[in-house]
Design a protein around this motif. Structure first.
Motif, short mmCIF file in Angstrom:
data_model
loop_
_atom_site.label_atom_id
_atom_site.label_comp_id
_atom_site.label_asym_id
_atom_site.label_seq_id
_atom_site.Cartn_x
_atom_site.Cartn_y
_atom_site.Cartn_z
N THR A 173 0.84 -1.19 0.00
CA THR A 173 0.00 0.00 0.00
C THR A 173 0.88 1.24 0.00
O THR A 173 1.86 1.30 0.74
N ILE A 174 0.52 2.22 -0.82
CA ILE A 174 1.21 3.50 -0.86
C ILE A 174 0.21 4.57 -0.44
O ILE A 174 -0.91 4.63 -0.96
N ASN A 175 0.60 5.42 0.50
CA ASN A 175 -0.21 6.56 0.89
C ASN A 175 0.28 7.76 0.08
O ASN A 175 1.43 8.17 0.20
N LEU A 190 0.21 10.22 -7.92
CA LEU A 190 -0.46 8.98 -8.28
C LEU A 190 -1.96 9.08 -8.00
O LEU A 190 -2.37 9.56 -6.95
N SER A 191 -2.77 8.63 -8.93
CA SER A 191 -4.22 8.54 -8.71
C SER A 191 -4.49 7.35 -7.79
O SER A 191 -3.78 6.34 -7.84
N GLY A 192 -5.52 7.47 -7.00
CA GLY A 192 -5.90 6.36 -6.13
C GLY A 192 -6.35 5.16 -6.94
O GLY A 192 -6.81 5.29 -8.07
N GLY A 193 -6.18 3.98 -6.37
CA GLY A 193 -6.67 2.77 -7.03
C GLY A 193 -5.67 1.62 -6.98
O GLY A 193 -4.70 1.64 -6.23
N ARG A 194 -5.96 0.63 -7.80
CA ARG A 194 -5.17 -0.60 -7.84
C ARG A 194 -4.13 -0.53 -8.95
O ARG A 194 -4.44 -0.16 -10.08
N ILE A 244 -1.99 -0.91 -3.71
CA ILE A 244 -3.14 -0.05 -3.53
C ILE A 244 -2.61 1.34 -3.20
O ILE A 244 -1.81 1.50 -2.29
N VAL A 245 -3.02 2.32 -3.98
CA VAL A 245 -2.64 3.71 -3.71
C VAL A 245 -3.82 4.41 -3.07
O VAL A 245 -4.92 4.42 -3.63
N LYS A 246 -3.58 4.93 -1.88
CA LYS A 246 -4.59 5.72 -1.17
C LYS A 246 -4.19 7.19 -1.31
O LYS A 246 -3.16 7.60 -0.78
#
Length: 128
Positions: A21-23, A93-97, A119-121
């Motif tokens: 996961t990337i915040n 980065l846009s949120g998503g998978r 997963i980018v939050k």
């Protein structure tokens, strides 16, 4: 910073699956400790590494690389490598998978040692 212990078998060549996961707007890093099936460290001395991520649009389909990770060896003999992205890169980065992989190579030998989903939050607030 997260740490993952993985096992890689050169005979099978099958990458180890690790989901991350990337915040958005934060520095990201993950250290992988690569071991051989017998438990010994995978000696990465003399290897170089590359890693990219791509937006996942459907099963097995991507739109191409959207970010390239910095790859460094924190202990090549100990099998430790680190991937990272700075906060400026994660903020964009846009949120998503997404999907990603990590390749290591020495001469003409190339191994995909890790792959998985990301997963980018997206960040809610950003620092000045």
């Amino acid at each position: 910073m997260a740490n993952q212990n993985i096992t890689f078998d050169t005979e099978s060549g099958t990458p180890y699956a690790v989901n991350l996961t990337i915040n958005g707007g934060s520095d990201f890093s993950n250290t992988f400790t690569v071991k051989q099936p017998n438990g010994n460290a995978f000696n990465l001395d003399g290897y170089t590494g590359t890693s990219q991520m791509a937006k996942s649009v459907a099963i097995g389909a991507t739109l191409g690389a959207v970010a390239t990770f910095n790859v460094g060896f924190t202990s090549a003999i100990g099998g430790k490598l680190k991937i990272s992205l700075g906060s400026t890169s994660t903020r964009n980065l846009s949120g998503g998978r997404y999907v990603y992989d990590v390749l290591v190579s020495s001469g003409s030998t190339v191994y995909k040692i890790v792959e998985g989903d990301l997963i980018v939050k997206p960040g809610i607030s950003t620092s000045p």
